[in-house]
Write an enzyme that holds these catalytic residues in place. Structure first.
Site, PDB file in Angstrom:
ATOM      1  N   GLY A 103       0.939  -1.449   0.125  1.00 36.84           N
ATOM      2  CA  GLY A 103       0.323  -0.099  -0.027  1.00 36.84           C
ATOM      3  C   GLY A 103       0.875   1.089   0.504  1.00 36.84           C
ATOM      4  O   GLY A 103       0.707   2.415   1.075  1.00 36.84           O
ATOM      5  N   SER A 128      -2.436  -7.182  -2.906  1.00 32.46           N
ATOM      6  CA  SER A 128      -1.011  -7.963  -1.626  1.00 32.46           C
ATOM      7  C   SER A 128      -1.817  -8.831  -0.499  1.00 32.46           C
ATOM      8  O   SER A 128      -1.089  -9.695  -0.880  1.00 32.46           O
ATOM      9  CB  SER A 128      -0.357  -6.785  -1.290  1.00 32.46           C
ATOM     10  OG  SER A 128      -0.930  -6.344  -0.188  1.00 32.46           O
ATOM     11  N   ASP A 146      -5.767   1.668   5.425  1.00 29.55           N
ATOM     12  CA  ASP A 146      -7.352   2.084   5.089  1.00 29.55           C
ATOM     13  C   ASP A 146      -7.776   1.157   6.466  1.00 29.55           C
ATOM     14  O   ASP A 146      -7.932   0.128   6.663  1.00 29.55           O
ATOM     15  CB  ASP A 146      -7.848   1.094   4.192  1.00 29.55           C
ATOM     16  CG  ASP A 146      -9.393   1.448   4.447  1.00 29.55           C
ATOM     17  OD1 ASP A 146     -10.399   1.757   5.479  1.00 29.55           O
ATOM     18  OD2 ASP A 146     -10.024   1.620   2.511  1.00 29.55           O
ATOM     19  N   THR A 201       6.222   9.937   4.641  1.00 28.34           N
ATOM     20  CA  THR A 201       5.060   9.090   4.011  1.00 28.34           C
ATOM     21  C   THR A 201       4.674  10.300   3.903  1.00 28.34           C
ATOM     22  O   THR A 201       4.370  11.619   4.292  1.00 28.34           O
ATOM     23  CB  THR A 201       4.419   8.083   4.333  1.00 28.34           C
ATOM     24  OG1 THR A 201       4.248   8.486   5.955  1.00 28.34           O
ATOM     25  CG2 THR A 201       5.488   7.407   4.445  1.00 28.34           C
TER      26      THR A 201
END
Lengths: 252, 430
Positions: free
Chosen positions: A73, A130, A152, A227
């Protein structure tokens, strides 16, 4: 006209793709049937396509190098880009289920490769689910690091099985990680943070890193600083919850 | 989101037909056939039909049975299916010694080699384990509780199998995967250690079985798939040892050119008592195909096709015992629309040669040659005799059902765009 459209999606000064052209919905249903190609087995994963400079298609001698870091992700790829220069001799891949976002990362990497020749050759991205196809990409014990950053949260209990960290999926992650390999998880949702920590804590093939080890691991700092999601949380003054565990051999 | 998918599906809410299944006691003391919710057993030792006794508070199966299986020792028979109920039967008393309620429909069952545990897989990809020990002191049967041991991520598990030495449990799914998991000391705590994945099939994996060979205590795994191949695997390393394409051979044997696009998906396979023969049921084949496995060379080859003349019999399930050289097959269906009999079954048996000599031929047994004879057939098939047209219709219906269950739906780009536009979150905005 089409030509103009495509060039303008790049920032003129940096040459990087502009995010506004790659916006996507934040959620994707991991349960639905996939329509993208998936390698039938890890041996069929085409390294020359993803790392052309390190795996020239023409050369006969097989580079035995394999992917060792996987960012599951990967979103817009911030962590990959940061890790690329920190570990220049490791191969890394980002896995992302949203096709637009994957496109963005692809463009971002190729732009970085153009502006910094000989750099960023060790990172790539693939559009995949994945949760279903990890074993199609990696052999047993191939990975040294796996990242699950700001996944999520799937708040509803009904949707907990869609969470990327779950007791059963950890079996698969333990399979792909080498003994000693590390799994990094972080979230800004407290409930999910507890869930991920609980799953890892209760799994017989993972043990928590000590405070000292966390302190000495340069990667830990990147989880929040590198990130896009981490930066957003920091901007808003939010809290993050991380769980970082090592893959151990199961006791018999 | 699930609802949206249902609406778009080809035949939403169509009544699901279910194939018939057959299981043979390891010493061929009894044979069981499941059609719909009906479980029929014939006792070959006593030469009489068996009536199952279910004292548990739970009802008998109320929907299609999707899996039946004897334990390796033959002491247990397990049945499970769409009514989310797993029933464990003692083959001595034919009493139901355990009933387990599950949350989802059950797609496959297996019994550990020591007979202590029953595993079953549900349609959401979770494999559960339950202790099958009989509670002797406690007369009232307590409701057994199953524990999840492993999971394929939201994929229908089509087959479950323990390795001959009991070290591994193998599970196959519709996402082309075969997973080999180490069986832990206490399976109720979960099986976390994955030995390997066997990857190579390019369609759903439909069936698994082990070749029992003294040289390979773990056994050699054979798998059949919707990609019309049978593959041979080393379960310790996950390496693919051989692939056998059966499409071309099946093509030759399909004599009537009725089908435009013959489908040679393998529906079932079973390894035979001689240790080297593998029998296949193929979706297009009115009979069975026999493969030869050479365990030392680790190869598979097509040996023979046994066609069943004079009737339309495309087997839905195969069974064999460890002791006798007899291959049992059944074709059948439940909930078939548009015919008088909603469920039907036909049982036949083929006698396989002991050794694999060139001249030894498999022989299709006549109805009166089958152990148990007419009495057995009456019990397992039901007494009605059914025309070929019905069996043809049944085969078609089953093929469609299997397709819609296991093959990934392909949508055109336009259709996908349309589905995106009608997404729930967009609807709210308008």
């Amino acid at each position: 006209m089409i030509e103009k459209e495509t060039t303008s999606t790049f920032n003129k000064s940096t040459g990087l793709p502009r995010k506004r052209f790659y916006r996507a919905r934040a959620h994707s249903n991991p349960l639905s049937d996939s329509h993208f190609p998936v390698p039938l087995s890890p041996s069929q994963f085409d390294y020359s396509l993803h790392y052309p400079q390190l795996f020239p298609a023409s050369s006969d001698d097989d580079n035995p190098k394999r992917i060792q870091f996987a960012d599951i992700g990967c979103g817009f790829g911030g962590l990959l880009v940061a890790l690329s220069t920190l570990f220049p001799d490791k191969l890394m891949i980002g896995m992302e289920i949203r096709d637009k976002v994957t496109e963005y990362v692809k463009e971002r990497i190729s732009a970085l490769r153009t502006t910094n020749p000989s750099q960023y050759q060790n990172i790539s991205v693939v559009r995949t689910n994945s949760m279903k196809y990890i074993p199609n990409y990696f052999e047993k014990g191939q990975l040294m690091k796996m990242f699950f950053l700001f996944p999520d949260p799937h708040f509803k209990e009904k949707n907990h099985r869609r969470r990327v960290i779950s007791p059963h999926l950890l079996d698969e992650y333990a399979y792909t990680l080498a003994v000693g390999g590390i799994i990094y998880t972080i979230t800004d949702v407290e409930e999910l943070g507890e869930w991920m920590k609980g799953c890892l804590e209760n799994h017989p093939m993972f043990e928590a890193l000590t405070e000292e080890e966390l302190e000495n691991d340069p990667v830990v700092k990147l989880l929040t600083s590198a990130t896009e999601e981490g930066q957003k949380v920091a901007r808003n003054g939010g809290q993050t919850f991380q769980a970082i565990y090592r893959r151990i051999a199961p006791s018999l | 989101m699930g609802d949206a998918q249902m609406e778009e599906g080809d035949n939403p809410r169509e009544i699901e037909v279910s194939p018939a299944f057959i299981a043979v006691h390891p010493a061929q003391r009894s044979v069981a056939v499941a059609v719909g919710s009906d479980l029929r057993v014939y006792d070959l030792t006593g030469d009489c039909p068996v009536s199952l006794v279910d004292d548990s508070a739970k009802p008998f199966h109320s929907d299609s049975i999707r899996a039946i299986r004897y334990g390796a020792s033959g002491k247990l028979l397990v049945s499970a299916g769409d009514d989310k109920l797993v029933k464990i039967w003692s083959t001595d008393s034919w009493l139901c010694i355990g009933s387990v309620c599950c949350e989802k429909r059950v797609s496959s069952v297996a019994v550990s080699n020591d007979g202590l545990f029953v595993c079953f897989a549900d349609k959401f990809g979770v494999v559960w384990v339950v202790s099958s020990k009989e509670n002797v002191e406690n007369q009232a049967l307590p409701d057994k509780k199953a524990a999840p041991i492993l999971a394929h991520y939201c994929s229908i598990i089509t087959s479950l199998e323990f390795s001959p030495d009991g070290r591994f449990i193998v599970s196959a799914d519709r996402d082309y995967k075969i997973r080999v998991t180490v069986v832990p000391k206490n399976p109720l705590d979960g099986a976390h250690e994955i030995q390997t994945f066997c990857l190579g099939h390019s369609e759903y994996v439909s069936c698994l079985d082990f070749i029992h060979s003294p040289d390979y205590p773990h056994g050699l795994l054979v798998s059949g798939s919707g990609d019309s191949t049978v593959r041979l695997w080393d379960v310790t390393s996950g390496s693919l040892l051989d692939t056998c394409e059966i499409g071309a051979k099946a093509e030759l044997s399909v004599t009537d050119g009725l089908e435009e696009e013959p489908c040679h998906a393998i529906t079932d396979l079973c390894t035979c008592s001689n240790g080297t023969s593998i029998a296949l049921a193929v979706q297009s084949l009115k009979g069975i195909m026999l493969l030869n496995c050479n365990p030392s060379a680790k190869t598979l080859s097509i040996a023979k096709v046994v066609l069943i003349e004079g009737e339309t019999l495309i087997p839905t399930s195969l069974g064999t015992s460890l002791s006798e050289g007899l291959l049992w097959m059944v074709t059948g269906i439940s909930k078939l629309q548009g015919f008088n009999h909603s469920s039907l079954a036909r049982v036949r048996a083929v006698s396989l040669p002991e050794d694999n000599g060139q001249d030894a031929e498999p022989v299709l047994l006549r109805d009166d040659e089958i152990p148990g004879g007419q009495k057995l057939l009456e019990r397992l098939q039901g007494s009605v005799s059914i025309g070929n047209d019905v069996f043809l219709a049944a085969a078609e219906a089953l093929k469609t059902a299997m397709r819609s269950l296991l093959i990934k739906k392909q949508y055109s780009a336009e259709k996908r765009e349309f589905r995106k536009r009608t997404r729930n979150d967009r609807k709210l905005k308008n």
